[in-house]
Motif scaffolding. Structure first.
Motif, mmCIF file in Angstrom:
data_model
loop_
_atom_site.group_PDB
_atom_site.id
_atom_site.type_symbol
_atom_site.label_atom_id
_atom_site.label_comp_id
_atom_site.label_asym_id
_atom_site.label_seq_id
_atom_site.Cartn_x
_atom_site.Cartn_y
_atom_site.Cartn_z
ATOM 1 N N THR A 126 3.358 13.052 -0.046
ATOM 2 C CA THR A 126 2.476 12.333 -0.961
ATOM 3 C C THR A 126 1.027 12.788 -0.751
ATOM 4 O O THR A 126 0.695 13.368 0.278
ATOM 5 N N THR A 171 5.614 7.043 1.239
ATOM 6 C CA THR A 171 5.224 6.552 2.554
ATOM 7 C C THR A 171 4.859 5.074 2.446
ATOM 8 O O THR A 171 4.498 4.593 1.372
ATOM 9 N N VAL A 172 4.949 4.357 3.580
ATOM 10 C CA VAL A 172 4.737 2.911 3.566
ATOM 11 C C VAL A 172 3.267 2.523 3.554
ATOM 12 O O VAL A 172 2.927 1.379 3.263
ATOM 13 N N THR A 173 2.385 3.459 3.897
ATOM 14 C CA THR A 173 0.962 3.131 3.823
ATOM 15 C C THR A 173 0.133 4.359 3.492
ATOM 16 O O THR A 173 0.200 5.383 4.176
ATOM 17 N N ALA A 174 -0.635 4.235 2.411
ATOM 18 C CA ALA A 174 -1.451 5.354 1.938
ATOM 19 C C ALA A 174 -2.848 5.313 2.523
ATOM 20 O O ALA A 174 -3.431 6.364 2.804
ATOM 21 N N GLU A 175 -3.406 4.090 2.706
ATOM 22 C CA GLU A 175 -4.825 4.002 3.065
ATOM 23 C C GLU A 175 -5.187 2.724 3.803
ATOM 24 O O GLU A 175 -6.341 2.569 4.195
ATOM 25 N N HIS A 176 -4.245 1.801 3.991
ATOM 26 C CA HIS A 176 -4.564 0.548 4.692
ATOM 27 C C HIS A 176 -4.249 0.620 6.178
ATOM 28 O O HIS A 176 -4.798 -0.141 6.964
ATOM 29 N N GLY A 177 -3.367 1.518 6.577
ATOM 30 C CA GLY A 177 -3.001 1.628 7.980
ATOM 31 C C GLY A 177 -1.748 0.834 8.313
ATOM 32 O O GLY A 177 -1.300 -0.026 7.538
ATOM 33 N N VAL A 178 -1.205 1.124 9.475
ATOM 34 C CA VAL A 178 0.041 0.499 9.926
ATOM 35 C C VAL A 178 -0.225 -0.886 10.503
ATOM 36 O O VAL A 178 0.467 -1.860 10.177
ATOM 37 N N ASN A 206 -0.545 6.029 -5.411
ATOM 38 C CA ASN A 206 -0.786 4.974 -4.417
ATOM 39 C C ASN A 206 -0.865 3.621 -5.116
ATOM 40 O O ASN A 206 -1.794 3.364 -5.871
ATOM 41 N N LYS A 244 -1.626 10.942 -0.299
ATOM 42 C CA LYS A 244 -2.286 10.158 0.734
ATOM 43 C C LYS A 244 -1.236 9.625 1.702
ATOM 44 O O LYS A 244 -0.063 9.515 1.356
ATOM 45 N N GLY A 245 -1.669 9.238 2.894
ATOM 46 C CA GLY A 245 -0.735 8.663 3.850
ATOM 47 C C GLY A 245 -1.385 8.461 5.200
ATOM 48 O O GLY A 245 -2.091 9.345 5.685
ATOM 49 N N VAL A 246 -1.196 7.272 5.795
ATOM 50 C CA VAL A 246 -1.728 6.986 7.138
ATOM 51 C C VAL A 246 -0.664 6.310 7.992
ATOM 52 O O VAL A 246 -0.961 5.451 8.805
ATOM 53 N N ASP A 294 0.853 -1.207 0.000
ATOM 54 C CA ASP A 294 0.000 0.000 0.000
ATOM 55 C C ASP A 294 0.880 1.245 0.000
ATOM 56 O O ASP A 294 0.621 2.211 0.688
ATOM 57 N N CYS A 348 2.819 4.702 -1.212
ATOM 58 C CA CYS A 348 2.421 5.894 -1.940
ATOM 59 C C CYS A 348 3.679 6.729 -2.206
ATOM 60 O O CYS A 348 4.502 6.918 -1.311
ATOM 61 N N HIS A 391 -4.075 3.070 -7.422
ATOM 62 C CA HIS A 391 -4.740 4.360 -7.558
ATOM 63 C C HIS A 391 -3.651 5.277 -8.111
ATOM 64 O O HIS A 391 -3.077 6.101 -7.394
#
Lengths: 467, 467
Positions: B187, A416-423, A381, B189-191, A345, A347, A376
């Motif tokens: 980016t 970044t390591v996660t765009a929308e799935h969470g850590v 992403n 998006k990012g979480v 996931d 981004c 995406h």
């Protein structure tokens, strides 16, 4: 464990605790492959905020960790049980409390399914845009907890952009564990104090349990969108077309990439009549109304062609266009049918989409793993999906190495390591790599402040990845 | 005080500390009428992040509070000095570091003026939407610290929606005071972890000093917007037209209300050729391109007429349309010319706009104060401006009573005490009224966590309003 279970049952005489091992096992994990799953002492399908409050208070008294969950469609292990916890299932709290067409807002309980919300507000001429591929199953509580994105966030933003306020059951500074608070607001604007509602978005249940959400809505779109399809002889060329589209000033509602592996998997399963001959497809959705929308669709097709598309054209057949986006949404379950899937996931800045696609091909080659990519793409992403034959330990080790290498590649490109799935559990190591020690210390301080007893979904997000 | 000044000068040998009393007085306050202003020991116009870092470290060692400021255009006292502080002026850190047209982002220092940023990115075909009326003077650092809004946030969102990441000089959990951290991302998006960049937006310098901001941009609009004007025989009728416009599903780029007092004050000052005969004007700006935009403009005019407008029409003269929006932006300084102005910033659900306008008339009548109203009416965000003759203590007391009553009225209608100006000093009492004790305790815990020594802009936002 039996002692904790007995004590919990005694402390919650009005709640039906689930203790059947098969049922517990079924609601102890989400959809993340290979993330560790613990054994809960019990589960509770809460029916009201009062019941959540009582459960949190009882758990705090007994020092039983609480793992909240919705539909369990998460992909990072954020909803996985930890040993000795109470699984707090919020999927039965699924009432739509108030649709306010005069103010373009809706108040919902956390267990409302995304698509059910969409349907309910559509009947009032309104639209809730966030559209994760899991929308037919995933709940608003889970969407808020992971700050879910989707296809149309390119133009319309992510879940965060729609959360105005919430009710949550918290502990720590608010008083006793089990205290109910309202955070945020119901007005369109507001800066009264720190943005704690925003802080809870994406916090994966580690700061408290969300029991109600006030969401912003938009007026429904009045015209069907236009779909432009481009076929490419490589994913990297498709990535270059994405970068060119961004530079051109076009703002499509969605700009998706599917590679050939994804298209084939969907076609073999659903027989939608796709002809997966190209190495990659780009799907652009344009919803600007009237002749301006037509101009944008023409420009998008021209951008695809200029970037080297094999062909690019506007879909004149609404049925065909719908089939293409259906294929996009079905790609993940279609691949999951074939073998276990480890889902990335990452981004990156949009200009780096070709570079990260090149890296993914390189990583797959070096580790001898099969990677299918959906993306995406307009947001930068990517969801590279690592496919592994079941029961092959060497393949699994290679997949895990490839997984970590993709995170490193994304960070190196400014991503970044996660765009929308969470850590959750799976991206904890990546998050540590992405942030400085000082920034990580600030992250941990937030958790410590709001949950000094470490009871809300412990070990997730800021937890120790080696533990 | 002299001791602290000497010690500070010794600790910062490479910085030019300002100690001239007249200069200090000039940069010790913002534009909030009657908010308390303390006496700083010194001020520093920082030139770099390294200089900010050294200043924060030195202040921490000496327990000297730090009050960051930009242009000082705030309206809540958030930038007012406290006794014995260092005023940390960031307006000289005004470089635009990187305009990235490929990724629709820009990296700026905090002292860049909003309109300067707009001009610089416009040269690349890009647009930075947030447009507070102070845009010709206010800085991005101040805009971020108050989560500034403006006219076009109705369609395009507030400052928060454009902040992707930032660099800040912090203390507390990050390590020593003076530590520099990066929060957020670049980016789209990012979480990855809790949204600390979002938490810093609107925190008014109470959690640290922002030294760099990464902002999202949009492609520039390619067609001039359309302006629809409606004249009404009362502000309440105008408010009903706003509610009707929201219900109709129209999403204008701006929907502003000006009452007759505002129009007259602007006309007397600037002679724009306005004819302020009606009690209230509504100005709608529609930027949907092409024939769809024309349809929306026609619908907006019809909605105004159906709601009881004296007249409503689309401005066919671009010069006239520009004059109307110029009048809107000039309303506040035009009134300030005439007498001290105490500015409200309440926000209510849009359907409650007629009710809050009725309350304002009632409050003005009961307290015998003159209130002029401008409003970002489409957002439910009103700026009633209380005008008081200078040197009249009874009028001042009445104005303050009216100020607090408007906050109570907004809260009673489901609103908030501040939409876009921030809490600063003036809205601390209102914020306490708006939030539950548990939510307030969570607010204070955030401050305590990030600033355990209470050195960053102490007393603001979560400070004791009676202190």
């Amino acid at each position: 464990m039996t002692d904790a279970r007995t004590a919990l049952a005694a402390a919650l005489p009005d709640s039906d605790l689930i203790t059947d091992p098969d049922v517990l096992a079924a609601i102890s994990h989400d959809d993340a492959e290979w993330a560790a799953v613990g054994t809960p002492v019990a589960a509770l399908r809460a029916r009201s905020t009062a019941e959540v409050s009582a459960a949190v208070a009882a758990c705090a008294g007994l020092r039983v960790p609480i793992v909240p969950r919705g539909a369990g469609t998460g992909l990072s292990g954020g909803a996985n049980a930890v040993d000795g916890c109470l699984v707090l299932d919020l999927s039965r709290m699924n009432k739509i409390i108030d649709i306010d067409a005069d103010n373009l807002t809706v108040v919902v309980q956390p267990g409302v399914v995304n698509d059910d919300l969409k349907k309910a507000v559509a009947a009032h001429g309104l639209w809730y845009p966030p559209d994760p591929a899991s929308a037919p199953w995933s709940t608003i509580g889970g969407n808020v907890s992971t700050n879910a994105g989707g296809l149309c966030c390119l133009k319309y933003g992510v879940t965060r952009d729609y959360v105005l306020g919430m009710e949550a059951v918290v502990g720590g500074p608010a008083g006793q564990y089990g205290t109910t608070v309202r955070l945020g607001r119901r007005t369109t604007k507001g800066v009264s104090g720190y943005d704690l509602a925003g802080l809870f978005v994406g916090s994966e249940g580690t700061l408290g349990v969300i029991t109600e959400v006030t969401l912003r809505l938009r007026p429904a779109r009045t015209q069907p969108p236009r779909t432009v399809v481009g076929a490419f002889d490589s994913v990297v060329t498709a990535g270059q077309a994405v970068a060119a589209a961004t530079r051109s000033g076009l703002v499509p509602a969605a700009l998706e990439l599917l590679d050939r592996v994804c298209l084939q998997a969907v076609e073999e399963w659903k027989h939608l009549g796709l002809s997966p001959s190209a190495e990659a497809l780009l799907l652009a959705q344009i919803d600007t109304p009237g002749p301006s929308g037509q101009e944008e669709a023409d420009t998008m097709a021209a951008v695809f062609r200029d970037a080297g598309a094999l062909w690019a054209e506007q879909s004149t057949d609404e049925f065909e266009a719908e089939a293409l986006f259906a294929a996009r949404r079905l790609a993940y379950p279609a691949l999951e049918r074939l073998s276990p899937v480890l889902t990335e996931d990452v981004c990156v800045p949009r200009s780096a989409v070709p570079a990260i696609l090149r890296s993914i091909l390189d990583i797959a080659g070096r580790h001898g793993v099969r990677i299918a990519t959906i993306a995406h793409a307009g947001d930068g992403n990517l969801h590279p999906l690592i496919l592994t034959p079941p029961g092959d330990d060497a393949a699994r080790a290679a997949a895990q190495a490839a997984f970590e290498e993709m995170l490193t590649a994304a960070i190196a490109l400014g991503g970044t390591v996660t765009a929308e799935h969470g850590v959750g559990l799976l991206k904890r190591r990546g998050m540590r790599q992405e942030m400085s020690p000082a920034a990580l210390a600030m992250q941990r301080a937030v958790k410590q402040t709001f949950d000094p007893l470490d009871l809300f979904n412990p070990g997730k997000v800021v937890g120790d990845p080696t533990g």
